[in-house]
Design a protein around this motif. Structure first.
Motif, PDB file in Angstrom:
ATOM      1  N   PHE A 110       4.555  -2.349   1.979  1.00 53.63           N
ATOM      2  CA  PHE A 110       5.274  -2.657   1.800  1.00 53.63           C
ATOM      3  C   PHE A 110       6.705  -0.904   2.342  1.00 53.63           C
ATOM      4  CE2 PHE A 110      10.300  -3.921   1.045  1.00 53.63           C
ATOM      5  CZ  PHE A 110      10.008  -4.482   1.460  1.00 53.63           C
TER       6      PHE A 110
ATOM      7  N   GLU B 180      -1.044  -3.945  -2.578  1.00 54.49           N
ATOM      8  CA  GLU B 180       0.030  -5.129  -3.304  1.00 54.49           C
ATOM      9  C   GLU B 180       0.877  -3.873  -3.455  1.00 54.49           C
ATOM     10  OE1 GLU B 180      -0.388  -8.581  -4.742  1.00 54.49           O
ATOM     11  OE2 GLU B 180      -1.849  -8.834  -3.212  1.00 54.49           O
TER      12      GLU B 180
ATOM     13  N   LYS C 154       3.015 -10.444   2.008  1.00 58.47           N
ATOM     14  CA  LYS C 154       2.323 -10.864   1.798  1.00 58.47           C
ATOM     15  C   LYS C 154       1.594 -12.451   1.992  1.00 58.47           C
ATOM     16  CE  LYS C 154       0.242 -11.947  -2.783  1.00 58.47           C
ATOM     17  NZ  LYS C 154       0.576 -11.728  -4.256  1.00 58.47           N
ATOM     18  N   GLY C 155       2.398 -13.309   3.081  1.00 57.63           N
ATOM     19  CA  GLY C 155       1.585 -14.302   2.940  1.00 57.63           C
ATOM     20  C   GLY C 155       1.782 -14.250   4.574  1.00 57.63           C
TER      21      GLY C 155
ATOM     22  N   SER D 161      -5.231 -10.599   2.098  1.00 56.90           N
ATOM     23  CA  SER D 161      -5.518  -9.507   1.434  1.00 56.90           C
ATOM     24  C   SER D 161      -6.093  -8.349   1.369  1.00 56.90           C
ATOM     25  CB  SER D 161      -5.665 -10.420   0.391  1.00 56.90           C
ATOM     26  OG  SER D 161      -6.608 -11.289   0.094  1.00 56.90           O
TER      27      SER D 161
ATOM     28  N   PHE E  79       6.822  -4.469  -7.895  1.00 56.85           N
ATOM     29  CA  PHE E  79       8.769  -4.343  -7.591  1.00 56.85           C
ATOM     30  C   PHE E  79       9.091  -3.186  -7.911  1.00 56.85           C
ATOM     31  CE2 PHE E  79      12.657  -4.886  -8.911  1.00 56.85           C
ATOM     32  CZ  PHE E  79      13.594  -5.342  -7.791  1.00 56.85           C
TER      33      PHE E  79
ATOM     34  N   PRO F  68      12.064  -9.322  -3.840  1.00 56.18           N
ATOM     35  CA  PRO F  68      10.687  -9.827  -3.990  1.00 56.18           C
ATOM     36  C   PRO F  68      10.675 -11.166  -2.641  1.00 56.18           C
ATOM     37  CG  PRO F  68      12.587 -10.039  -5.861  1.00 56.18           C
ATOM     38  CD  PRO F  68      13.240  -9.429  -5.048  1.00 56.18           C
ATOM     39  N   ILE F  69      11.794 -11.860  -1.951  1.00 56.47           N
ATOM     40  CA  ILE F  69      11.513 -12.663  -1.344  1.00 56.47           C
ATOM     41  C   ILE F  69      11.144 -11.871   0.066  1.00 56.47           C
ATOM     42  CG2 ILE F  69      12.432 -14.082   0.169  1.00 56.47           C
ATOM     43  CD1 ILE F  69      15.019 -14.768  -1.534  1.00 56.47           C
ATOM     44  N   GLU F  70      11.159 -10.548   0.447  1.00 57.55           N
ATOM     45  CA  GLU F  70      10.703 -10.154   1.854  1.00 57.55           C
ATOM     46  C   GLU F  70       9.155  -9.841   0.639  1.00 57.55           C
ATOM     47  OE1 GLU F  70      15.483  -7.788   2.671  1.00 57.55           O
ATOM     48  OE2 GLU F  70      13.750  -6.956   1.955  1.00 57.55           O
ATOM     49  N   MET F  71       9.134  -9.336   0.069  1.00 56.68           N
ATOM     50  CA  MET F  71       7.296  -9.007  -0.231  1.00 56.68           C
ATOM     51  C   MET F  71       6.933 -10.218  -0.056  1.00 56.68           C
ATOM     52  SD  MET F  71       8.403  -6.399  -3.861  1.00 56.68           S
ATOM     53  CE  MET F  71       6.696  -6.208  -4.313  1.00 56.68           C
ATOM     54  N   MET F  72       7.028 -11.463  -0.816  1.00 61.79           N
ATOM     55  CA  MET F  72       5.776 -12.343  -0.759  1.00 61.79           C
ATOM     56  C   MET F  72       6.358 -12.847   0.341  1.00 61.79           C
ATOM     57  SD  MET F  72       8.045 -15.044  -3.778  1.00 61.79           S
ATOM     58  CE  MET F  72       8.925 -14.823  -3.086  1.00 61.79           C
ATOM     59  N   ILE F  73       7.165 -12.525   2.046  1.00 63.69           N
ATOM     60  CA  ILE F  73       7.374 -12.842   3.595  1.00 63.69           C
ATOM     61  C   ILE F  73       6.012 -12.407   3.496  1.00 63.69           C
ATOM     62  CG2 ILE F  73       7.672 -12.578   4.961  1.00 63.69           C
ATOM     63  CD1 ILE F  73      10.741 -13.657   3.937  1.00 63.69           C
TER      64      ILE F  73
END
Length: 277
Positions: free
Chosen positions: A68, A161, A151-152, A156, A164, A144-149
């Motif tokens: 990130f 990873e 990751k999606g 992996s 926060f 956290p939303i941006e981190m999930m996007i």
């Protein structure tokens, strides 16, 4: 207190549109930055692996995994934060000067309200704080939303990873607006409160004395800066390191509180005795 809260509610309602625009810019641009950074990395991986026949392990060894931090240190992420800071800075002046705009200046109605005029000062100060903390709070929600996007979008094996807290501490601009302990929070935003108070006083000096007020505002601001840094000047050039760091820290806190009190007192005096509408 009731009149103060009414003024705060009124001022907050006036800034809602600007607040929503800043939030929208931050969310859209940062999400776009996440998507573009992820695609850029994946396109480079596809080109190296499928066209140049580089193994996955060799690509990761040459390029490194995507984290990130690639997003957090990009203009896509930091740009909206800078825009929000500029927006708050602009509104520090707008929150006063727009009250003088027009034939029937709104400041006249504010100053004629059945409450102490200093409540107008406090309400505008509170609005700046609410706006600032609101923007920071939503950035904490967006992150956290941006981190999930990210990751999606990224497999992996290509993604490093990060937690926060690790992200916040690793991105300089984030660590500035989101201190990692209570003392830093108090010091950072306390310093911001002092700066806003001095700027408010400078604006009221200009409104009270017009052109002469501009010079008075510059003089007041310069004097405040000099008083605040004077212990460091004495420590380095006169006293040759006489104070311990903790003593210097306490002196600075006391001076900051004195400057804040002086700024509020002078603002109250100008509002009561000198402001013309």
């Amino acid at each position: 207190m009731k009149n103060y809260l009414k003024l705060v509610n009124f001022e907050v309602n006036r800034v809602v549109k600007l607040f929503v625009v800043l939030l929208g810019i931050t969310f859209v641009v940062q999400i776009a930055g996440v998507i573009l950074q992820a695609r850029k990395y994946l396109n480079a991986a596809n080109q190296q692996i499928y066209q140049e026949m580089v193994t996955q392990a060799e690509f990761i060894e040459m390029t490194g995994q995507l984290s990130f931090l690639h997003v957090g240190r990009s203009l896509w992420f930091l740009g909206p934060i800078a825009i929000c800071v500029a927006g708050v800075g602009f509104y520090i002046f707008l929150i006063w000067y727009r009250d003088w705009v027009g034939k029937n200046t709104f400041i006249y109605r504010l100053l004629m309200l059945p409450t102490t005029r200093l409540n107008v000062f406090y309400a505008k100060m509170t609005t700046i704080l609410v706006m600032t903390f609101g923007l920071v709070a939503f950035q904490l929600i967006f992150l956290p939303i941006e981190m999930m996007i990210l990751k999606g979008m990224v497999p992996s094996e290509f993604l490093k990873e990060m937690g926060f807290i690790e992200v916040v501490n690793s991105v300089p601009r984030l660590s500035m607006i989101i201190p990692n302990n209570l003392l830093q929070l108090i010091l950072s935003y306390g310093a911001g409160l002092l700066v806003v108070s001095i700027l408010f006083t400078g604006i009221l000096l200009e409104r009270s004395f017009k052109w002469k007020g501009i010079f008075a505002a510059i003089l007041f601001g310069s004097a405040a800066v000099f008083v605040f840094i004077s212990p460091f000047l004495l420590q380095d050039f006169v006293l040759d390191g006489f104070f311990y760091p903790i003593e210097l820290f306490v002196i600075e806190i006391v001076l900051a509180l004195v400057l804040l009190a002086a700024s509020v007192w002078l603002s109250g005096f100008l509002l009561k005795k000198k402001i013309t509408v």
